[in-house]
Structures are given as structure tokens and as C-alpha cells.
Design a protein around this motif. Structure first.
Motif, PDB file in Angstrom:
ATOM      1  N   ARG A  20      40.511  45.490  49.511  1.00  0.00           N
ATOM      2  CA  ARG A  20      40.581  45.794  48.078  1.00  0.00           C
ATOM      3  C   ARG A  20      40.760  47.290  47.846  1.00  0.00           C
ATOM      4  O   ARG A  20      41.497  47.695  46.948  1.00  0.00           O
ATOM      5  CB  ARG A  20      39.292  45.341  47.396  1.00  0.00           C
ATOM      6  CG  ARG A  20      39.179  43.855  47.302  1.00  0.00           C
ATOM      7  CD  ARG A  20      37.854  43.486  46.718  1.00  0.00           C
ATOM      8  NE  ARG A  20      37.800  42.059  46.464  1.00  0.00           N
ATOM      9  CZ  ARG A  20      36.789  41.470  45.863  1.00  0.00           C
ATOM     10  NH1 ARG A  20      35.757  42.173  45.495  1.00  0.00           N
ATOM     11  NH2 ARG A  20      36.804  40.173  45.655  1.00  0.00           N
TER      12      ARG A  20
ATOM     13  N   ASP B 263      34.832  38.525  26.683  1.00  0.00           N
ATOM     14  CA  ASP B 263      35.299  37.187  27.058  1.00  0.00           C
ATOM     15  C   ASP B 263      35.112  36.941  28.543  1.00  0.00           C
ATOM     16  O   ASP B 263      34.804  35.830  28.971  1.00  0.00           O
ATOM     17  CB  ASP B 263      36.779  37.025  26.703  1.00  0.00           C
ATOM     18  CG  ASP B 263      36.979  36.870  25.219  1.00  0.00           C
ATOM     19  OD1 ASP B 263      35.957  36.760  24.520  1.00  0.00           O
ATOM     20  OD2 ASP B 263      38.135  36.860  24.771  1.00  0.00           O
ATOM     21  N   GLN B 264      35.337  37.974  29.344  1.00  0.00           N
ATOM     22  CA  GLN B 264      35.299  37.773  30.786  1.00  0.00           C
ATOM     23  C   GLN B 264      33.890  37.684  31.325  1.00  0.00           C
ATOM     24  O   GLN B 264      33.600  36.847  32.178  1.00  0.00           O
ATOM     25  CB  GLN B 264      36.022  38.941  31.484  1.00  0.00           C
ATOM     26  CG  GLN B 264      37.524  38.854  31.421  1.00  0.00           C
ATOM     27  CD  GLN B 264      38.063  37.826  32.380  1.00  0.00           C
ATOM     28  OE1 GLN B 264      37.575  37.701  33.488  1.00  0.00           O
ATOM     29  NE2 GLN B 264      39.049  37.076  31.946  1.00  0.00           N
TER      30      GLN B 264
ATOM     31  N   VAL C 222      51.533  48.612  32.534  1.00  0.00           N
ATOM     32  CA  VAL C 222      51.189  47.455  33.368  1.00  0.00           C
ATOM     33  C   VAL C 222      50.241  47.861  34.485  1.00  0.00           C
ATOM     34  O   VAL C 222      49.277  47.147  34.781  1.00  0.00           O
ATOM     35  CB  VAL C 222      52.477  46.801  33.920  1.00  0.00           C
ATOM     36  CG1 VAL C 222      52.141  45.829  35.030  1.00  0.00           C
ATOM     37  CG2 VAL C 222      53.211  46.090  32.834  1.00  0.00           C
TER      38      VAL C 222
ATOM     39  N   LEU D  55      41.941  45.356  34.874  1.00  0.00           N
ATOM     40  CA  LEU D  55      41.582  43.937  34.975  1.00  0.00           C
ATOM     41  C   LEU D  55      41.031  43.620  36.357  1.00  0.00           C
ATOM     42  O   LEU D  55      40.073  42.857  36.483  1.00  0.00           O
ATOM     43  CB  LEU D  55      42.796  43.047  34.691  1.00  0.00           C
ATOM     44  CG  LEU D  55      43.348  43.084  33.282  1.00  0.00           C
ATOM     45  CD1 LEU D  55      44.269  41.923  33.054  1.00  0.00           C
ATOM     46  CD2 LEU D  55      42.256  43.051  32.274  1.00  0.00           C
ATOM     47  N   LEU D  56      41.610  44.215  37.397  1.00  0.00           N
ATOM     48  CA  LEU D  56      41.090  43.928  38.732  1.00  0.00           C
ATOM     49  C   LEU D  56      39.701  44.521  38.913  1.00  0.00           C
ATOM     50  O   LEU D  56      38.847  43.896  39.551  1.00  0.00           O
ATOM     51  CB  LEU D  56      42.031  44.456  39.802  1.00  0.00           C
ATOM     52  CG  LEU D  56      43.237  43.579  40.055  1.00  0.00           C
ATOM     53  CD1 LEU D  56      44.089  44.159  41.141  1.00  0.00           C
ATOM     54  CD2 LEU D  56      42.836  42.175  40.430  1.00  0.00           C
TER      55      LEU D  56
ATOM     56  N   LEU E 209      37.439  42.102  37.267  1.00  0.00           N
ATOM     57  CA  LEU E 209      37.280  40.866  38.044  1.00  0.00           C
ATOM     58  C   LEU E 209      36.408  41.098  39.271  1.00  0.00           C
ATOM     59  O   LEU E 209      35.589  40.243  39.626  1.00  0.00           O
ATOM     60  CB  LEU E 209      38.650  40.346  38.485  1.00  0.00           C
ATOM     61  CG  LEU E 209      39.491  39.696  37.406  1.00  0.00           C
ATOM     62  CD1 LEU E 209      40.781  39.185  37.999  1.00  0.00           C
ATOM     63  CD2 LEU E 209      38.756  38.570  36.736  1.00  0.00           C
ATOM     64  N   TYR E 210      36.560  42.261  39.936  1.00  0.00           N
ATOM     65  CA  TYR E 210      35.733  42.528  41.107  1.00  0.00           C
ATOM     66  C   TYR E 210      34.259  42.641  40.714  1.00  0.00           C
ATOM     67  O   TYR E 210      33.387  42.071  41.376  1.00  0.00           O
ATOM     68  CB  TYR E 210      36.171  43.824  41.792  1.00  0.00           C
ATOM     69  CG  TYR E 210      37.514  43.744  42.478  1.00  0.00           C
ATOM     70  CD1 TYR E 210      38.078  42.514  42.778  1.00  0.00           C
ATOM     71  CD2 TYR E 210      38.202  44.881  42.829  1.00  0.00           C
ATOM     72  CE1 TYR E 210      39.298  42.436  43.398  1.00  0.00           C
ATOM     73  CE2 TYR E 210      39.428  44.812  43.457  1.00  0.00           C
ATOM     74  CZ  TYR E 210      39.971  43.590  43.737  1.00  0.00           C
ATOM     75  OH  TYR E 210      41.176  43.509  44.350  1.00  0.00           O
TER      76      TYR E 210
ATOM     77  N   THR F 217      36.651  43.373  23.544  1.00  0.00           N
ATOM     78  CA  THR F 217      36.733  41.925  23.338  1.00  0.00           C
ATOM     79  C   THR F 217      37.127  41.230  24.628  1.00  0.00           C
ATOM     80  O   THR F 217      36.568  40.193  24.992  1.00  0.00           O
ATOM     81  CB  THR F 217      37.775  41.605  22.252  1.00  0.00           C
ATOM     82  OG1 THR F 217      37.598  42.500  21.188  1.00  0.00           O
ATOM     83  CG2 THR F 217      37.634  40.187  21.774  1.00  0.00           C
ATOM     84  N   TYR F 218      38.084  41.829  25.318  1.00  0.00           N
ATOM     85  CA  TYR F 218      38.509  41.228  26.584  1.00  0.00           C
ATOM     86  C   TYR F 218      37.357  41.162  27.575  1.00  0.00           C
ATOM     87  O   TYR F 218      37.124  40.136  28.220  1.00  0.00           O
ATOM     88  CB  TYR F 218      39.669  42.029  27.179  1.00  0.00           C
ATOM     89  CG  TYR F 218      40.147  41.428  28.464  1.00  0.00           C
ATOM     90  CD1 TYR F 218      40.985  40.329  28.456  1.00  0.00           C
ATOM     91  CD2 TYR F 218      39.697  41.906  29.675  1.00  0.00           C
ATOM     92  CE1 TYR F 218      41.388  39.740  29.619  1.00  0.00           C
ATOM     93  CE2 TYR F 218      40.088  41.321  30.854  1.00  0.00           C
ATOM     94  CZ  TYR F 218      40.934  40.243  30.822  1.00  0.00           C
ATOM     95  OH  TYR F 218      41.310  39.649  31.979  1.00  0.00           O
TER      96      TYR F 218
ATOM     97  N   MET G 169      46.809  48.272  33.153  1.00  0.00           N
ATOM     98  CA  MET G 169      46.223  46.956  32.880  1.00  0.00           C
ATOM     99  C   MET G 169      45.759  46.312  34.171  1.00  0.00           C
ATOM    100  O   MET G 169      44.649  45.780  34.248  1.00  0.00           O
ATOM    101  CB  MET G 169      47.307  46.113  32.213  1.00  0.00           C
ATOM    102  CG  MET G 169      46.855  44.912  31.496  1.00  0.00           C
ATOM    103  SD  MET G 169      48.306  43.987  31.051  1.00  0.00           S
ATOM    104  CE  MET G 169      48.599  43.102  32.539  1.00  0.00           C
ATOM    105  N   VAL G 170      46.593  46.389  35.217  1.00  0.00           N
ATOM    106  CA  VAL G 170      46.242  45.742  36.474  1.00  0.00           C
ATOM    107  C   VAL G 170      44.999  46.388  37.077  1.00  0.00           C
ATOM    108  O   VAL G 170      44.072  45.697  37.514  1.00  0.00           O
ATOM    109  CB  VAL G 170      47.438  45.807  37.443  1.00  0.00           C
ATOM    110  CG1 VAL G 170      47.012  45.460  38.841  1.00  0.00           C
ATOM    111  CG2 VAL G 170      48.528  44.884  37.008  1.00  0.00           C
TER     112      VAL G 170
ATOM    113  N   ARG H  71      48.482  50.524  45.230  1.00  0.00           N
ATOM    114  CA  ARG H  71      49.347  49.966  44.192  1.00  0.00           C
ATOM    115  C   ARG H  71      49.593  50.976  43.083  1.00  0.00           C
ATOM    116  O   ARG H  71      50.741  51.254  42.725  1.00  0.00           O
ATOM    117  CB  ARG H  71      48.705  48.711  43.607  1.00  0.00           C
ATOM    118  CG  ARG H  71      49.540  48.070  42.536  1.00  0.00           C
ATOM    119  CD  ARG H  71      48.869  46.849  41.993  1.00  0.00           C
ATOM    120  NE  ARG H  71      48.399  45.990  43.053  1.00  0.00           N
ATOM    121  CZ  ARG H  71      47.130  45.752  43.292  1.00  0.00           C
ATOM    122  NH1 ARG H  71      46.210  46.293  42.538  1.00  0.00           N
ATOM    123  NH2 ARG H  71      46.773  44.969  44.263  1.00  0.00           N
TER     124      ARG H  71
ATOM    125  N   GLY I   2      39.946  46.133  21.452  1.00  0.00           N
ATOM    126  CA  GLY I   2      40.675  45.161  22.255  1.00  0.00           C
ATOM    127  C   GLY I   2      40.116  45.069  23.653  1.00  0.00           C
ATOM    128  O   GLY I   2      39.891  43.982  24.191  1.00  0.00           O
TER     129      GLY I   2
END
Lengths: 74, 240
Positions: free
Chosen positions: B174, B82-83, B219, B226-227, B230-231, B78-79, B222-223, B181, B75
Motif C-alpha cells: 500500500r 456515509d463511509q 482524480v 478515498l483510499l 478505505l484503509y 458527507t462522504y 480523489m483516489v 501513483r 461534500g
């Protein structure tokens, strides 16, 4: 996981962190200004560099918000 | 406030090691046996031993245990594909997947009595964040060379003196936001659980917070992941 679910996850992780990113921009700005004022220039420029970098930090936070509102891909 | 009982610290204390009662000890030995470090080693041991036990040898038609790991790893991969495309995903996958599994196990471990989350210490999250931060700059320099500075100069040359400090502050933020967080959420969960357990642990008081704790752990993992993706992806893309 479907495509929509993944997109939702990405959106949530990006937009759920907007607030903290904005306030940490301001703190980083104040921190840099404070360091320059008190450690590098030995209080000679105090408090002006702190205020200038506070303004930079606030602008950086809002620039991040503006960029997020302008995204076309999400 | 009552000190939570951590079973590794209890064992180490029985062995005569100077387990610190504050967050970080003074001597090197006390630093090495401080709770967040010993529980980090426990997470590492879990992550090394558990796949060894459950994955004997890989089969073409997976059985139940192999299915579980294939869903977890597949999973995530795959993510990432895609990104950022298959090649970059294969390059970034070991680091990101390590962070994902480590943070997930570390977060969920704090829900059990006698354990604590290593991620409820700012040093651990700041360390992970600095790794991600340095890595995304290295990737940017690797893919763009000296033109990586275009990411920080804004849309037009006249605005460079204004945009450069803003972009640098925004980039440094960042580090702060990503580490605080994760640390803040997990520490809040741990503290709330400890207080509720002290107040009315006999009447299952912490139970709703335990349910929310599972949600928060997943969560936040995941955050963070994912961040970081993205960075890294943003550093590899062309500046717009």
C-alpha cells in the motif's frame, strides 16, 4: 452528489488501483527477499530467499485480486 | 532539457540563496530552498490565507464565498460520514481534509507557468503516504488492541504461516502503490507539459494536456483521499 455517484467514485478508486497494487506487491516481495539474502544472511542463502519472497509477493498480488472479485458490498 | 523557470526559485536566487538545480540540494540551506519545498510552503500559505480572506465570519445564511467552502468541506464530510459513521468521520476529518485540500491545490498549481507541483517529487508523496499508513495501523491497534493481528492471519489457524507474510507484503505494498501513483501521475503531467511547451508552446501545443492535467489532478486527489479513508476504515472494522 447523489448516492450512485459516490458509489461510482469509490469503485473507481478501488478498482482503478488494482494494477499498481499488484505490481507493487511483487516489488515489495522481491525487495524483502533481496534484503534478507544480501544484507541479513550475507549471500549465504542467495538466491533462494529472493525467489521465495518473489513467490510470496506474486501470491499477495493475486490474493488482492481474488478478494476484490469476491466483495459483496461493492 | 531546458530547465523550467520557477518564479520562487528565481526570486530566491536573486536574494543570493543557493537554490539547487537538481531535485535536492546538498547543504541544509540548499535543501530548505529546493523547489518542491518552497512550493509546499506556497501551498500552505495559500491554504492558510485564502480562507482567512474569503471567510470573514460565518453566517447562518451563507453568501457566495461561504457557499463555496461549505460545498467543499460539506461534500467531503458527507462522504466520510456515509463511509465510516459520524463519530469516526469527525475523528478522521481534519487529517483527511488537510490531505485533500493540500493535494488538490498542489496538483493544480503545476498547471500554471512559473509554478510546479510539489507532489511531483517522490519525497512529498511518500511522506504523506507514510502518515496515512502509520495512522491506519495506530487506529487498528487502538480499536482492536492485540487482536489487530487477526487482520493479518487469514481465515483459518492452519494457514497462518502462509498467510502472515502474504498479508504483510500486501499491506506494505500500500505504501508503494499509494505514493508512486500520485507521484507518477503528477510527474508525468509536469514533464509532458514542459516538453510540449518547449516543442511548440507558441502554437498552444500544451493546451490539450492542460485540460487533461485538470482531470488528472482532481482524480488523483480523489483516489488518494478515498483510499486513505478505505484503509483507515478497514483497520477499524472487525477482521473477516
Amino acid at each position: 452528489m447523489g448516492g450512485k455517484h459516490k458509489e461510482w467514485m469509490t469503485l473507481m478508486s478501488v478498482f482503478g488501483t488494482v494494477g499498481l497494487h499488484m505490481c507493487s506487491s511483487i516489488f515489495i516481495g522481491v525487495g524483502i527477499g533481496y534484503y534478507l539474502d544480501h544484507k541479513v544472511f550475507d549471500d549465504k542463502t542467495s538466491p533462494w530467499l529472493t525467489l521465495i519472497f518473489l513467490a510470496f509477493g506474486i501470491v499477495a498480488g493475486f490474493k488482492n485480486l481474488y478478494q476484490l472479485s469476491k466483495r459483496k458490498d461493492l | 532539457m531546458a530547465h523550467p523557470i520557477l518564479f520562487i526559485s528565481v526570486i530566491l536566487q536573486a536574494l543570493g540563496l543557493p537554490v539547487p538545480h537538481t531535485l535536492v540540494g546538498e547543504t541544509l540551506l540548499a535543501k530548505l530552498v529546493s523547489p518542491h519545498l518552497t512550493y509546499t510552503w506556497l501551498v500552505m500559505a495559500i491554504l492558510i490565507i485564502m480562507p482567512k480572506l474569503t471567510l470573514g465570519k460565518l453566517e447562518l445564511v451563507p453568501n457566495g464565498r461561504q457557499n463555496f467552502w461549505e460545498v467543499c468541506v460539506g461534500g467531503l464530510e458527507t462522504y466520510m460520514t456515509d463511509q465510516m459513521g459520524p463519530q469516526r468521520a469527525a475523528m478522521m476529518f481534519p487529517m483527511i481534509a488537510t490531505f485533500a485540500f493540500y493535494i488538490l491545490v498542489a496538483n493544480l498549481m503545476g498547471l500554471m507557468p512559473g509554478f510546479m507541483s510539489p507532489t511531483s517529487n517522490l519525497n512529498i508523496t511518500l511522506g504523506m503516504t507514510l502518515i496515512v499508513w502509520v495512522t491506519h495501523h495506530i487506529l487498528g491497534l487502538k480499536y482492536h488492541g492485540i487482536k489487530y493481528i487477526n487482520h493479518f492471519t487469514g481465515p483459518m489457524p492452519a494457514l497462518i504461516p502462509l498467510m502472515l507474510p502474504i498479508e504483510i507484503i500486501s499491506n506494505l505494498a500500500r505504501v508503494l502503490s499509494l505514493s508512486i501513483r500520485l507521484f507518477g501521475n503528477i510527474m508525468a503531467k509536469e514533464t509532458l507539459l514542459a516538453i510540449l511547451f518547449m516543442l511548440y508552446g507558441a502554437f498552444f501545443g500544451p493546451l490539450p494536456i492542460l485540460c487533461l492535467g485538470v482531470l488528472v489532478s482532481v482524480v488523483q486527489t480523489m483516489v488518494f483521499v478515498l483510499l486513505s479513508i478505505l484503509y483507515c476504515q478497514g483497520a477499524m472494522e472487525h477482521a473477516h
